[in-house]
Design a protein around this motif. Structure first.
Motif, PDB file in Angstrom:
ATOM      1  N   ALA A   1      31.210  15.114  63.395  1.00  0.00           N
ATOM      2  CA  ALA A   1      31.528  16.421  62.820  1.00  0.00           C
ATOM      3  C   ALA A   1      30.616  17.481  63.415  1.00  0.00           C
ATOM      4  N   SER A   2      31.188  18.653  63.657  1.00  0.00           N
ATOM      5  CA  SER A   2      30.410  19.771  64.170  1.00  0.00           C
ATOM      6  C   SER A   2      30.827  21.039  63.443  1.00  0.00           C
ATOM      7  N   GLY A   3      29.963  22.049  63.502  1.00  0.00           N
ATOM      8  CA  GLY A   3      30.277  23.308  62.845  1.00  0.00           C
ATOM      9  C   GLY A   3      29.928  23.339  61.375  1.00  0.00           C
ATOM     10  N   ILE A   4      29.302  22.268  60.887  1.00  0.00           N
ATOM     11  CA  ILE A   4      28.860  22.208  59.489  1.00  0.00           C
ATOM     12  C   ILE A   4      27.417  21.713  59.454  1.00  0.00           C
ATOM     13  N   ILE A   5      26.756  21.931  58.331  1.00  0.00           N
ATOM     14  CA  ILE A   5      25.435  21.322  58.133  1.00  0.00           C
ATOM     15  C   ILE A   5      25.699  19.914  57.618  1.00  0.00           C
ATOM     16  N   PHE A   6      25.823  19.005  58.556  1.00  0.00           N
ATOM     17  CA  PHE A   6      26.338  17.660  58.272  1.00  0.00           C
ATOM     18  C   PHE A   6      25.581  16.986  57.125  1.00  0.00           C
ATOM     19  N   SER A   7      24.283  17.117  57.128  1.00  0.00           N
ATOM     20  CA  SER A   7      23.466  16.392  56.147  1.00  0.00           C
ATOM     21  C   SER A   7      23.752  16.827  54.707  1.00  0.00           C
ATOM     22  N   MET A   8      24.400  17.954  54.533  1.00  0.00           N
ATOM     23  CA  MET A   8      24.681  18.481  53.193  1.00  0.00           C
ATOM     24  C   MET A   8      26.070  18.098  52.688  1.00  0.00           C
ATOM     25  N   TYR A   9      26.847  17.413  53.517  1.00  0.00           N
ATOM     26  CA  TYR A   9      28.234  17.122  53.179  1.00  0.00           C
ATOM     27  C   TYR A   9      28.429  15.669  52.768  1.00  0.00           C
ATOM     28  N   THR A  10      29.232  15.499  51.716  1.00  0.00           N
ATOM     29  CA  THR A  10      29.779  14.177  51.439  1.00  0.00           C
ATOM     30  C   THR A  10      30.821  13.874  52.510  1.00  0.00           C
TER      31      THR A  10
ATOM     32  N   SER B   1      24.525   7.743  48.574  1.00  0.00           N
ATOM     33  CA  SER B   1      25.258   7.009  47.557  1.00  0.00           C
ATOM     34  C   SER B   1      26.660   6.733  48.070  1.00  0.00           C
ATOM     35  N   THR B   2      27.152   5.516  47.838  1.00  0.00           N
ATOM     36  CA  THR B   2      28.451   5.148  48.398  1.00  0.00           C
ATOM     37  C   THR B   2      29.406   4.666  47.310  1.00  0.00           C
ATOM     38  N   ILE B   3      30.699   4.844  47.560  1.00  0.00           N
ATOM     39  CA  ILE B   3      31.737   4.248  46.739  1.00  0.00           C
ATOM     40  C   ILE B   3      32.799   3.679  47.669  1.00  0.00           C
ATOM     41  N   TYR B   4      33.490   2.656  47.183  1.00  0.00           N
ATOM     42  CA  TYR B   4      34.515   1.989  47.970  1.00  0.00           C
ATOM     43  C   TYR B   4      35.750   1.739  47.112  1.00  0.00           C
ATOM     44  N   ALA B   5      36.890   1.734  47.775  1.00  0.00           N
ATOM     45  CA  ALA B   5      38.100   1.266  47.119  1.00  0.00           C
ATOM     46  C   ALA B   5      37.945  -0.224  46.810  1.00  0.00           C
ATOM     47  N   ASP B   6      38.514  -0.666  45.707  1.00  0.00           N
ATOM     48  CA  ASP B   6      38.399  -2.079  45.329  1.00  0.00           C
ATOM     49  C   ASP B   6      38.926  -2.993  46.433  1.00  0.00           C
ATOM     50  N   SER B   7      39.944  -2.528  47.128  1.00  0.00           N
ATOM     51  CA  SER B   7      40.594  -3.365  48.139  1.00  0.00           C
ATOM     52  C   SER B   7      39.715  -3.633  49.358  1.00  0.00           C
ATOM     53  N   VAL B   8      38.655  -2.857  49.538  1.00  0.00           N
ATOM     54  CA  VAL B   8      37.805  -3.040  50.725  1.00  0.00           C
ATOM     55  C   VAL B   8      36.374  -3.434  50.389  1.00  0.00           C
ATOM     56  N   LYS B   9      36.041  -3.489  49.110  1.00  0.00           N
ATOM     57  CA  LYS B   9      34.675  -3.855  48.717  1.00  0.00           C
ATOM     58  C   LYS B   9      34.292  -5.214  49.280  1.00  0.00           C
ATOM     59  N   GLY B  10      33.100  -5.279  49.840  1.00  0.00           N
ATOM     60  CA  GLY B  10      32.613  -6.523  50.427  1.00  0.00           C
ATOM     61  C   GLY B  10      33.056  -6.743  51.858  1.00  0.00           C
ATOM     62  N   ARG B  11      33.986  -5.939  52.347  1.00  0.00           N
ATOM     63  CA  ARG B  11      34.474  -6.070  53.730  1.00  0.00           C
ATOM     64  C   ARG B  11      34.138  -4.857  54.586  1.00  0.00           C
ATOM     65  N   PHE B  12      34.165  -3.671  53.982  1.00  0.00           N
ATOM     66  CA  PHE B  12      33.917  -2.433  54.718  1.00  0.00           C
ATOM     67  C   PHE B  12      32.560  -1.861  54.312  1.00  0.00           C
ATOM     68  N   THR B  13      31.920  -1.201  55.269  1.00  0.00           N
ATOM     69  CA  THR B  13      30.651  -0.530  55.005  1.00  0.00           C
ATOM     70  C   THR B  13      30.669   0.851  55.627  1.00  0.00           C
ATOM     71  N   ILE B  14      30.388   1.856  54.812  1.00  0.00           N
ATOM     72  CA  ILE B  14      30.285   3.225  55.318  1.00  0.00           C
ATOM     73  C   ILE B  14      28.802   3.555  55.489  1.00  0.00           C
ATOM     74  N   SER B  15      28.496   4.265  56.562  1.00  0.00           N
ATOM     75  CA  SER B  15      27.117   4.683  56.791  1.00  0.00           C
ATOM     76  C   SER B  15      27.126   6.007  57.544  1.00  0.00           C
ATOM     77  N   ARG B  16      25.997   6.683  57.512  1.00  0.00           N
ATOM     78  CA  ARG B  16      25.916   7.984  58.192  1.00  0.00           C
ATOM     79  C   ARG B  16      24.625   8.067  58.990  1.00  0.00           C
ATOM     80  N   ASP B  17      24.692   8.838  60.069  1.00  0.00           N
ATOM     81  CA  ASP B  17      23.527   9.127  60.895  1.00  0.00           C
ATOM     82  C   ASP B  17      23.448  10.640  61.005  1.00  0.00           C
ATOM     83  N   ASN B  18      22.605  11.238  60.190  1.00  0.00           N
ATOM     84  CA  ASN B  18      22.531  12.695  60.150  1.00  0.00           C
ATOM     85  C   ASN B  18      21.995  13.276  61.459  1.00  0.00           C
ATOM     86  N   ALA B  19      21.202  12.524  62.186  1.00  0.00           N
ATOM     87  CA  ALA B  19      20.674  12.999  63.467  1.00  0.00           C
ATOM     88  C   ALA B  19      21.787  13.145  64.497  1.00  0.00           C
TER      89      ALA B  19
END
Length: 114
Positions: A24-33, A56-74
């Motif tokens: 993502a560009s054009g936003i202050i990424f670290s401030m966005y969900t 803080s993370t949330i997942y759909a029940d259908s993907v819990k334990g299989r998918f992982t979301i992560s972010r790199d603010n740098a």
């Protein structure tokens, strides 16, 4: 100008893995969900996973334990690691900055098939 660009989709066999990236560009990424949604043919768009500015993370029940979301603010990038993929995970995956009413990417196709 805000840009949200997904990458990493493709064709994978059941049980396989993929990692989606979203820059993502054009936003202050670290401030966005940041979130990942998906839409399968003839189905409503659904939230897959979301990560807040404080990781803080949330997942759909259908993907819990299989998918992982992560972010790199740098790098202004959010990732979706998808493991143990199933045919029902087949969909166009969208990255969103700021929630459902925020900034959407163009989507990337994920197809799980043998």
């Amino acid at each position: 100008q805000v840009q949200v660009v997904e990458s990493g989709g493709g064709l994978v066999q059941p049980g396989g893995s993929l990692r989606l990236s979203c820059a993502a560009s054009g936003i202050i990424f670290s401030m966005y969900t940041m979130g990942w949604y998906r839409q399968a043919p003839d189905k409503q768009r659904e939230l897959v996973a979301r990560v807040t500015p404080d990781d803080s993370t949330i997942y759909a029940d259908s993907v819990k334990g299989r998918f992982t979301i992560s972010r790199d603010n740098a790098k202004n990038t959010v990732y979706l690691q998808m493991n143990s993929l199933k045919p029902e995970d087949t969909a166009v995956y969208y990255c969103v900055a700021g929630g459902g009413a925020g900034y959407w990417g163009q989507g990337t196709q994920v197809t799980v098939s043998s």
